[in-house]
Motif scaffolding. Structure first.
Motif, PDB file in Angstrom:
ATOM      1  N   LYS A  56      -9.650  34.860 -16.183  1.00  0.00           N
ATOM      2  CA  LYS A  56      -8.209  35.103 -16.040  1.00  0.00           C
ATOM      3  C   LYS A  56      -7.941  36.143 -14.955  1.00  0.00           C
ATOM      4  O   LYS A  56      -6.967  36.043 -14.216  1.00  0.00           O
ATOM      5  CB  LYS A  56      -7.638  35.571 -17.379  1.00  0.00           C
ATOM      6  CG  LYS A  56      -6.142  35.640 -17.414  1.00  0.00           C
ATOM      7  CD  LYS A  56      -5.656  35.937 -18.814  1.00  0.00           C
ATOM      8  CE  LYS A  56      -4.165  35.782 -18.918  1.00  0.00           C
ATOM      9  NZ  LYS A  56      -3.696  35.862 -20.298  1.00  0.00           N
ATOM     10  N   ARG A  57      -8.826  37.131 -14.838  1.00  0.00           N
ATOM     11  CA  ARG A  57      -8.663  38.189 -13.853  1.00  0.00           C
ATOM     12  C   ARG A  57      -8.924  37.705 -12.423  1.00  0.00           C
ATOM     13  O   ARG A  57      -8.235  38.104 -11.492  1.00  0.00           O
ATOM     14  CB  ARG A  57      -9.604  39.352 -14.183  1.00  0.00           C
ATOM     15  CG  ARG A  57      -9.379  40.595 -13.343  1.00  0.00           C
ATOM     16  CD  ARG A  57     -10.399  41.679 -13.638  1.00  0.00           C
ATOM     17  NE  ARG A  57     -11.716  41.361 -13.107  1.00  0.00           N
ATOM     18  CZ  ARG A  57     -12.065  41.436 -11.818  1.00  0.00           C
ATOM     19  NH1 ARG A  57     -11.182  41.809 -10.909  1.00  0.00           N
ATOM     20  NH2 ARG A  57     -13.294  41.142 -11.432  1.00  0.00           N
ATOM     21  N   ILE A  58      -9.904  36.810 -12.240  1.00  0.00           N
ATOM     22  CA  ILE A  58     -10.326  36.448 -10.877  1.00  0.00           C
ATOM     23  C   ILE A  58      -9.791  35.111 -10.380  1.00  0.00           C
ATOM     24  O   ILE A  58      -9.977  34.787  -9.206  1.00  0.00           O
ATOM     25  CB  ILE A  58     -11.867  36.454 -10.742  1.00  0.00           C
ATOM     26  CG1 ILE A  58     -12.506  35.354 -11.581  1.00  0.00           C
ATOM     27  CG2 ILE A  58     -12.435  37.826 -11.054  1.00  0.00           C
ATOM     28  CD1 ILE A  58     -13.998  35.158 -11.322  1.00  0.00           C
ATOM     29  N   THR A  59      -9.130  34.334 -11.254  1.00  0.00           N
ATOM     30  CA  THR A  59      -8.652  33.024 -10.822  1.00  0.00           C
ATOM     31  C   THR A  59      -7.136  32.915 -10.880  1.00  0.00           C
ATOM     32  O   THR A  59      -6.489  33.568 -11.699  1.00  0.00           O
ATOM     33  CB  THR A  59      -9.256  31.880 -11.662  1.00  0.00           C
ATOM     34  OG1 THR A  59      -8.829  31.999 -13.012  1.00  0.00           O
ATOM     35  CG2 THR A  59     -10.770  31.878 -11.585  1.00  0.00           C
ATOM     36  N   ARG A  60      -6.627  32.070 -10.045  1.00  0.00           N
ATOM     37  CA  ARG A  60      -5.199  31.744 -10.043  1.00  0.00           C
ATOM     38  C   ARG A  60      -4.947  30.507 -10.893  1.00  0.00           C
ATOM     39  O   ARG A  60      -3.941  30.395 -11.568  1.00  0.00           O
ATOM     40  CB  ARG A  60      -4.742  31.496  -8.605  1.00  0.00           C
ATOM     41  CG  ARG A  60      -3.262  31.258  -8.454  1.00  0.00           C
ATOM     42  CD  ARG A  60      -2.854  31.030  -7.003  1.00  0.00           C
ATOM     43  NE  ARG A  60      -3.437  32.021  -6.119  1.00  0.00           N
ATOM     44  CZ  ARG A  60      -3.730  31.797  -4.843  1.00  0.00           C
ATOM     45  NH1 ARG A  60      -3.493  30.629  -4.293  1.00  0.00           N
ATOM     46  NH2 ARG A  60      -4.255  32.741  -4.097  1.00  0.00           N
ATOM     47  N   GLN A  61      -5.900  29.554 -10.836  1.00  0.00           N
ATOM     48  CA  GLN A  61      -5.727  28.306 -11.583  1.00  0.00           C
ATOM     49  C   GLN A  61      -7.081  27.661 -11.836  1.00  0.00           C
ATOM     50  O   GLN A  61      -7.963  27.682 -10.971  1.00  0.00           O
ATOM     51  CB  GLN A  61      -4.850  27.331 -10.799  1.00  0.00           C
ATOM     52  CG  GLN A  61      -4.611  26.025 -11.512  1.00  0.00           C
ATOM     53  CD  GLN A  61      -3.749  25.089 -10.685  1.00  0.00           C
ATOM     54  OE1 GLN A  61      -3.875  25.018  -9.468  1.00  0.00           O
ATOM     55  NE2 GLN A  61      -2.874  24.360 -11.357  1.00  0.00           N
ATOM     56  N   ILE A  62      -7.219  27.076 -13.038  1.00  0.00           N
ATOM     57  CA  ILE A  62      -8.372  26.251 -13.373  1.00  0.00           C
ATOM     58  C   ILE A  62      -7.833  24.962 -13.969  1.00  0.00           C
ATOM     59  O   ILE A  62      -7.071  24.994 -14.932  1.00  0.00           O
ATOM     60  CB  ILE A  62      -9.315  26.944 -14.382  1.00  0.00           C
ATOM     61  CG1 ILE A  62      -9.866  28.243 -13.796  1.00  0.00           C
ATOM     62  CG2 ILE A  62     -10.444  25.996 -14.795  1.00  0.00           C
ATOM     63  CD1 ILE A  62     -10.743  29.025 -14.752  1.00  0.00           C
ATOM     64  N   ARG A  63      -8.208  23.843 -13.358  1.00  0.00           N
ATOM     65  CA  ARG A  63      -7.803  22.533 -13.874  1.00  0.00           C
ATOM     66  C   ARG A  63      -9.041  21.789 -14.344  1.00  0.00           C
ATOM     67  O   ARG A  63     -10.015  21.668 -13.599  1.00  0.00           O
ATOM     68  CB  ARG A  63      -7.093  21.722 -12.792  1.00  0.00           C
ATOM     69  CG  ARG A  63      -5.684  22.200 -12.524  1.00  0.00           C
ATOM     70  CD  ARG A  63      -4.876  21.232 -11.665  1.00  0.00           C
ATOM     71  NE  ARG A  63      -5.624  20.105 -11.154  1.00  0.00           N
ATOM     72  CZ  ARG A  63      -5.861  19.859  -9.866  1.00  0.00           C
ATOM     73  NH1 ARG A  63      -5.387  20.653  -8.948  1.00  0.00           N
ATOM     74  NH2 ARG A  63      -6.550  18.801  -9.490  1.00  0.00           N
ATOM     75  N   VAL A  64      -8.994  21.293 -15.561  1.00  0.00           N
ATOM     76  CA  VAL A  64     -10.106  20.555 -16.148  1.00  0.00           C
ATOM     77  C   VAL A  64      -9.807  19.063 -16.015  1.00  0.00           C
ATOM     78  O   VAL A  64      -8.726  18.606 -16.395  1.00  0.00           O
ATOM     79  CB  VAL A  64     -10.295  20.933 -17.633  1.00  0.00           C
ATOM     80  CG1 VAL A  64     -11.448  20.158 -18.248  1.00  0.00           C
ATOM     81  CG2 VAL A  64     -10.515  22.442 -17.786  1.00  0.00           C
ATOM     82  N   SER A  65     -10.773  18.319 -15.502  1.00  0.00           N
ATOM     83  CA  SER A  65     -10.606  16.874 -15.361  1.00  0.00           C
ATOM     84  C   SER A  65     -10.697  16.199 -16.729  1.00  0.00           C
ATOM     85  O   SER A  65     -11.193  16.794 -17.693  1.00  0.00           O
ATOM     86  CB  SER A  65     -11.709  16.297 -14.461  1.00  0.00           C
ATOM     87  OG  SER A  65     -12.949  16.243 -15.163  1.00  0.00           O
ATOM     88  N   PRO A  66     -10.252  14.963 -16.810  1.00  0.00           N
ATOM     89  CA  PRO A  66     -10.567  14.189 -18.018  1.00  0.00           C
ATOM     90  C   PRO A  66     -12.087  14.068 -18.138  1.00  0.00           C
ATOM     91  O   PRO A  66     -12.803  14.173 -17.145  1.00  0.00           O
ATOM     92  CB  PRO A  66      -9.924  12.828 -17.740  1.00  0.00           C
ATOM     93  CG  PRO A  66      -8.877  13.089 -16.699  1.00  0.00           C
ATOM     94  CD  PRO A  66      -9.408  14.226 -15.867  1.00  0.00           C
ATOM     95  N   LYS A  89      -9.375  30.619  -6.840  1.00  0.00           N
ATOM     96  CA  LYS A  89      -9.499  32.054  -7.077  1.00  0.00           C
ATOM     97  C   LYS A  89      -8.282  32.784  -6.520  1.00  0.00           C
ATOM     98  O   LYS A  89      -7.530  32.244  -5.703  1.00  0.00           O
ATOM     99  CB  LYS A  89     -10.777  32.596  -6.431  1.00  0.00           C
ATOM    100  CG  LYS A  89     -12.043  32.140  -7.126  1.00  0.00           C
ATOM    101  CD  LYS A  89     -13.241  32.858  -6.544  1.00  0.00           C
ATOM    102  CE  LYS A  89     -14.489  32.557  -7.345  1.00  0.00           C
ATOM    103  NZ  LYS A  89     -15.640  33.307  -6.799  1.00  0.00           N
ATOM    104  N   ASN A  90      -8.113  34.006  -6.960  1.00  0.00           N
ATOM    105  CA  ASN A  90      -6.987  34.826  -6.482  1.00  0.00           C
ATOM    106  C   ASN A  90      -7.023  35.053  -4.978  1.00  0.00           C
ATOM    107  O   ASN A  90      -5.985  35.243  -4.346  1.00  0.00           O
ATOM    108  CB  ASN A  90      -6.946  36.169  -7.208  1.00  0.00           C
ATOM    109  CG  ASN A  90      -6.514  36.012  -8.648  1.00  0.00           C
ATOM    110  OD1 ASN A  90      -5.793  35.084  -9.000  1.00  0.00           O
ATOM    111  ND2 ASN A  90      -6.969  36.917  -9.496  1.00  0.00           N
TER     112      ASN A  90
END
Length: 133
Positions: A56-66, A89-90
């Motif tokens: 949460k601190r180092i990323t802007r977004q994480i998207r998980v694929s199906p 990442k940020n």
């Protein structure tokens, strides 16, 4: 738990914990005695929470694929899934990582996860994203 229930459970877990990075939801999915090994790094439930907080601190977004592949053993209450995550990442760096994870349930909580990851692109900056803490 049957295969359909396991898939729904894992989709919810990945949405809440990995996609939304919501550490408050960890007890909804994981048992107090949870153990995880990712790329040879072992952690307990507390360390897993630290890992999610660091993401949460180092990323802007994480998207998980199906899920690309799903194997489920109803007798053993285990599931193996293969999927990818797109990470931003940020600092603006973007990468993709493939993961294969083996989960085991006891009752309605995950008690164990053994996970292997491999960066798809670009390599080095994302090689430890699955086990960073």
């Amino acid at each position: 738990m049957n295969k359909s229930e396991a898939i729904l459970f894992l989709e919810g877990m990945y949405r809440d914990i990995v996609g939304n990075l919501n550490t408050d939801k960890i007890p909804d999915y994981f048992a107090g005695n949870y153990m995880q090994t990712t790329d040879g790094v072992s952690s307990d439930l507390h360390a897993f929470g630290d890992h999610i907080a660091e993401l949460k601190r180092i990323t802007r977004q994480i998207r998980v694929s199906p899920f690309h592949d799903i194997l489920f053993d109803e007798e053993e209450q285990t599931a193996v899934v293969r999927y990818e995550v797109d990470v931003t990442k940020n600092n603006g760096a973007r990468g993709q990582v493939e993961l294969i994870a083996l989960f085991q349930w006891s009752g309605d909580k995950i008690v164990r996860c053994h996970e292997l990851s491999r960066p798809i692109s670009p390599g080095e900056e994302f090689k430890d994203i699955a086990s960073v803490s």
